[in-house]
Structure formats: structure tokens, C-alpha cells
Design a protein around this motif. Sequence first.
Motif, PDB file in Angstrom:
ATOM      1  N   TYR A 158       0.810  -1.217   0.000  1.00  0.00           N
ATOM      2  CA  TYR A 158       0.000   0.000   0.000  1.00  0.00           C
ATOM      3  C   TYR A 158       0.843   1.267   0.000  1.00  0.00           C
ATOM      4  CZ  TYR A 158      -3.831  -3.163   0.914  1.00  0.00           C
ATOM      5  OH  TYR A 158      -4.736  -4.161   0.820  1.00  0.00           O
ATOM      6  N   ASN A 159       2.100   1.154  -0.356  1.00  0.00           N
ATOM      7  CA  ASN A 159       3.010   2.292  -0.349  1.00  0.00           C
ATOM      8  C   ASN A 159       2.514   3.426  -1.240  1.00  0.00           C
ATOM      9  OD1 ASN A 159       5.282   3.856   0.152  1.00  0.00           O
ATOM     10  ND2 ASN A 159       6.443   2.892  -1.474  1.00  0.00           N
ATOM     11  N   SER A 160       2.103   3.088  -2.452  1.00  0.00           N
ATOM     12  CA  SER A 160       1.657   4.142  -3.365  1.00  0.00           C
ATOM     13  C   SER A 160       0.373   4.796  -2.863  1.00  0.00           C
ATOM     14  CB  SER A 160       1.447   3.576  -4.769  1.00  0.00           C
ATOM     15  OG  SER A 160       0.452   2.577  -4.753  1.00  0.00           O
ATOM     16  N   ILE A 161      -0.491   4.025  -2.246  1.00  0.00           N
ATOM     17  CA  ILE A 161      -1.736   4.585  -1.711  1.00  0.00           C
ATOM     18  C   ILE A 161      -1.432   5.546  -0.568  1.00  0.00           C
ATOM     19  CG2 ILE A 161      -3.874   4.013  -0.483  1.00  0.00           C
ATOM     20  CD1 ILE A 161      -3.876   1.347  -2.026  1.00  0.00           C
ATOM     21  N   LEU A 162      -0.461   5.189   0.250  1.00  0.00           N
ATOM     22  CA  LEU A 162      -0.110   6.019   1.402  1.00  0.00           C
ATOM     23  C   LEU A 162       0.710   7.248   1.016  1.00  0.00           C
ATOM     24  CD1 LEU A 162       0.881   3.168   3.881  1.00  0.00           C
ATOM     25  CD2 LEU A 162      -1.225   4.491   3.896  1.00  0.00           C
ATOM     26  N   THR A 163       1.570   7.119   0.016  1.00  0.00           N
ATOM     27  CA  THR A 163       2.469   8.228  -0.307  1.00  0.00           C
ATOM     28  C   THR A 163       1.959   9.128  -1.431  1.00  0.00           C
ATOM     29  OG1 THR A 163       3.730   6.820  -1.819  1.00  0.00           O
ATOM     30  CG2 THR A 163       4.517   6.992   0.460  1.00  0.00           C
ATOM     31  N   GLU A 164       1.014   8.663  -2.218  1.00  0.00           N
ATOM     32  CA  GLU A 164       0.526   9.465  -3.352  1.00  0.00           C
ATOM     33  C   GLU A 164      -0.043  10.820  -2.917  1.00  0.00           C
ATOM     34  OE1 GLU A 164       0.655  10.188  -7.160  1.00  0.00           O
ATOM     35  OE2 GLU A 164       1.302   8.288  -6.325  1.00  0.00           O
ATOM     36  N   PRO A 165      -0.903  10.893  -1.883  1.00  0.00           N
ATOM     37  CA  PRO A 165      -1.392  12.211  -1.457  1.00  0.00           C
ATOM     38  C   PRO A 165      -0.269  13.142  -1.012  1.00  0.00           C
ATOM     39  CG  PRO A 165      -2.708  10.479  -0.460  1.00  0.00           C
ATOM     40  CD  PRO A 165      -1.555   9.822  -1.140  1.00  0.00           C
ATOM     41  N   LEU A 166       0.733  12.592  -0.371  1.00  0.00           N
ATOM     42  CA  LEU A 166       1.868  13.404   0.063  1.00  0.00           C
ATOM     43  C   LEU A 166       2.646  13.935  -1.138  1.00  0.00           C
ATOM     44  CD1 LEU A 166       3.549  14.440   2.448  1.00  0.00           C
ATOM     45  CD2 LEU A 166       4.870  12.318   2.304  1.00  0.00           C
ATOM     46  N   LYS A 167       2.867  13.082  -2.132  1.00  0.00           N
ATOM     47  CA  LYS A 167       3.573  13.514  -3.335  1.00  0.00           C
ATOM     48  C   LYS A 167       2.801  14.634  -4.037  1.00  0.00           C
ATOM     49  CE  LYS A 167       5.824   9.138  -4.456  1.00  0.00           C
ATOM     50  NZ  LYS A 167       5.840   8.000  -5.396  1.00  0.00           N
ATOM     51  N   LYS A 168       1.477  14.461  -4.159  1.00  0.00           N
ATOM     52  CA  LYS A 168       0.658  15.480  -4.810  1.00  0.00           C
ATOM     53  C   LYS A 168       0.717  16.800  -4.056  1.00  0.00           C
ATOM     54  CE  LYS A 168      -2.634  12.461  -7.132  1.00  0.00           C
ATOM     55  NZ  LYS A 168      -4.033  12.027  -7.238  1.00  0.00           N
ATOM     56  N   ALA A 169       0.668  16.741  -2.735  1.00  0.00           N
ATOM     57  CA  ALA A 169       0.726  17.960  -1.934  1.00  0.00           C
ATOM     58  C   ALA A 169       2.069  18.667  -2.109  1.00  0.00           C
ATOM     59  CB  ALA A 169       0.491  17.630  -0.466  1.00  0.00           C
ATOM     60  N   ILE A 170       3.151  17.913  -2.148  1.00  0.00           N
ATOM     61  CA  ILE A 170       4.473  18.511  -2.318  1.00  0.00           C
ATOM     62  C   ILE A 170       4.595  19.167  -3.685  1.00  0.00           C
ATOM     63  CG2 ILE A 170       6.934  17.945  -2.575  1.00  0.00           C
ATOM     64  CD1 ILE A 170       6.532  15.887  -0.316  1.00  0.00           C
ATOM     65  N   VAL A 171       4.109  18.497  -4.728  1.00  0.00           N
ATOM     66  CA  VAL A 171       4.161  19.058  -6.080  1.00  0.00           C
ATOM     67  C   VAL A 171       3.327  20.333  -6.144  1.00  0.00           C
ATOM     68  CG1 VAL A 171       3.442  18.664  -8.475  1.00  0.00           C
ATOM     69  CG2 VAL A 171       4.712  16.893  -7.236  1.00  0.00           C
ATOM     70  N   LYS A 172       2.158  20.319  -5.515  1.00  0.00           N
ATOM     71  CA  LYS A 172       1.272  21.486  -5.526  1.00  0.00           C
ATOM     72  C   LYS A 172       1.937  22.677  -4.830  1.00  0.00           C
ATOM     73  CE  LYS A 172      -3.575  22.511  -4.647  1.00  0.00           C
ATOM     74  NZ  LYS A 172      -4.826  21.997  -4.069  1.00  0.00           N
ATOM     75  N   VAL A 173       2.529  22.449  -3.687  1.00  0.00           N
ATOM     76  CA  VAL A 173       3.220  23.515  -2.960  1.00  0.00           C
ATOM     77  C   VAL A 173       4.396  24.026  -3.772  1.00  0.00           C
ATOM     78  CG1 VAL A 173       4.654  23.991  -0.928  1.00  0.00           C
ATOM     79  CG2 VAL A 173       2.492  22.772  -0.675  1.00  0.00           C
ATOM     80  N   TYR A 174       5.148  23.118  -4.405  1.00  0.00           N
ATOM     81  CA  TYR A 174       6.288  23.514  -5.217  1.00  0.00           C
ATOM     82  C   TYR A 174       5.846  24.385  -6.388  1.00  0.00           C
ATOM     83  CZ  TYR A 174      10.143  23.170  -8.529  1.00  0.00           C
ATOM     84  OH  TYR A 174      11.124  23.472  -9.432  1.00  0.00           O
ATOM     85  N   ARG A 175       4.779  23.999  -7.070  1.00  0.00           N
ATOM     86  CA  ARG A 175       4.296  24.786  -8.211  1.00  0.00           C
ATOM     87  C   ARG A 175       3.825  26.168  -7.772  1.00  0.00           C
ATOM     88  NH1 ARG A 175       1.156  19.907 -11.318  1.00  0.00           N
ATOM     89  NH2 ARG A 175       3.032  18.998 -12.242  1.00  0.00           N
ATOM     90  N   ARG A 176       3.116  26.238  -6.649  1.00  0.00           N
ATOM     91  CA  ARG A 176       2.677  27.542  -6.136  1.00  0.00           C
ATOM     92  C   ARG A 176       3.866  28.418  -5.782  1.00  0.00           C
ATOM     93  NH1 ARG A 176      -2.405  26.415  -2.074  1.00  0.00           N
ATOM     94  NH2 ARG A 176      -3.879  25.786  -3.686  1.00  0.00           N
ATOM     95  N   PHE A 177       4.849  27.828  -5.141  1.00  0.00           N
ATOM     96  CA  PHE A 177       6.045  28.559  -4.768  1.00  0.00           C
ATOM     97  C   PHE A 177       6.776  29.074  -6.000  1.00  0.00           C
ATOM     98  CE2 PHE A 177      10.644  28.555  -3.868  1.00  0.00           C
ATOM     99  CZ  PHE A 177      10.673  29.521  -2.882  1.00  0.00           C
ATOM    100  N   LYS A 178       6.903  28.221  -7.004  1.00  0.00           N
ATOM    101  CA  LYS A 178       7.604  28.600  -8.226  1.00  0.00           C
ATOM    102  C   LYS A 178       6.857  29.727  -8.952  1.00  0.00           C
ATOM    103  CE  LYS A 178       9.786  26.347 -12.161  1.00  0.00           C
ATOM    104  NZ  LYS A 178       9.954  25.096 -12.883  1.00  0.00           N
ATOM    105  N   LYS A 179       5.524  29.619  -8.995  1.00  0.00           N
ATOM    106  CA  LYS A 179       4.707  30.646  -9.639  1.00  0.00           C
ATOM    107  C   LYS A 179       4.857  31.967  -8.896  1.00  0.00           C
ATOM    108  CE  LYS A 179      -0.038  31.684 -10.933  1.00  0.00           C
ATOM    109  NZ  LYS A 179      -1.444  31.271 -10.807  1.00  0.00           N
ATOM    110  N   ARG A 180       4.786  31.928  -7.559  1.00  0.00           N
ATOM    111  CA  ARG A 180       4.913  33.145  -6.760  1.00  0.00           C
ATOM    112  C   ARG A 180       6.307  33.746  -6.921  1.00  0.00           C
ATOM    113  NH1 ARG A 180       3.660  37.643  -5.426  1.00  0.00           N
ATOM    114  NH2 ARG A 180       4.062  38.321  -3.310  1.00  0.00           N
TER     115      ARG A 180
END
Length: 153
Positions: free
Chosen positions: A111-133
Motif C-alpha cells: 500500500y506504499n503508493s496509496i499512502l504516499t501518493e497524497p503526500l507527493k501530490k501535496a508537495i508538487v502542488k506547494v512547489y508549483r505555487r512557490f515557483k509561480k509566486r
Amino acid sequence: MDEIIHHELQLGIACFCMGILLMALYDVLRIFRRVVRHNIIAISLEDIIFWIICMASAFELLRVMNHGIFRYSVALMAGAGMFLYHLFLGRYAVPFFAKILNKVKKILKKYNSILTEPLKKAIVKVYRRFKKRLRERKKELEEDGSIPQREKE
């Protein structure tokens, strides 16, 4: 005379308990080795650290309870504690807990992908917002003249 016998009995019980604790600590190390595979260098380093801990704890026990004087009865009692722990508990506990932890490890891998996928998505989202800002702020500073604009080639 009673005090001497009482002190020797306390020392013997303390050494017996220390033998049990040291063997239990080594069993934790053995369980860890069964769950997480190691190469020979890692095993050797773990053993060296374990024996340093054993030596330090035995020295401290003798220093505190027997003024640093070594006696063979002390080593015999510690050895008896280790042997009895291994005989009655250790040889059953290690395979039991290793089996449980390996099952938990297998489930977590499944269940690694199930457990880590939301975390990966959140990190990518924060990174994109930071880069845009960051780009927006850079553009503002270039328009203000605070930093020079790049020349277009």
C-alpha cells in the motif's frame, strides 16, 4: 556478615538482570536484521556497537555496585541471565516478532503508493505555487527596476 551476604546477593541479582537486558537488546538487533537485510559491514558495525554498550554497562555496574572489582561470580550470573533468557524467551521471541514485522513491512510495501501518493501530490502542488509566486515576484522587481532585466538574444 549479613550485610556482606546481602550485598553479594544484590550484586548477583543485578548482574543476572543485566544479562537478561543485554540479551534482550541483542534480540532487538537480531529482529532488526531479519526485517531489514544487511551486508557484512553493517552487521559488523552493529555488533561492535553492541559489544561496546555491553562492556560499558558491565563496567558501570561493577563500578557502582562493587567498586570496580571484577569477580567471576559476576560474569557467571550475567551469563546465567543471558542463557535463561535465550532458553525461555529469546529463541521464541525473535522469530515471532520478526515474522510480525515482516508482514507489516509487506503490507506497507503493498500500500506504499496509496499512502504516499497524497503526500507527493501535496508537495508538487506547494512547489508549483512557490515557483509561480517566485516568478511573479521576480517580474514585479524587474518592473520596479530593483533588479536589471535580462537582455533578449
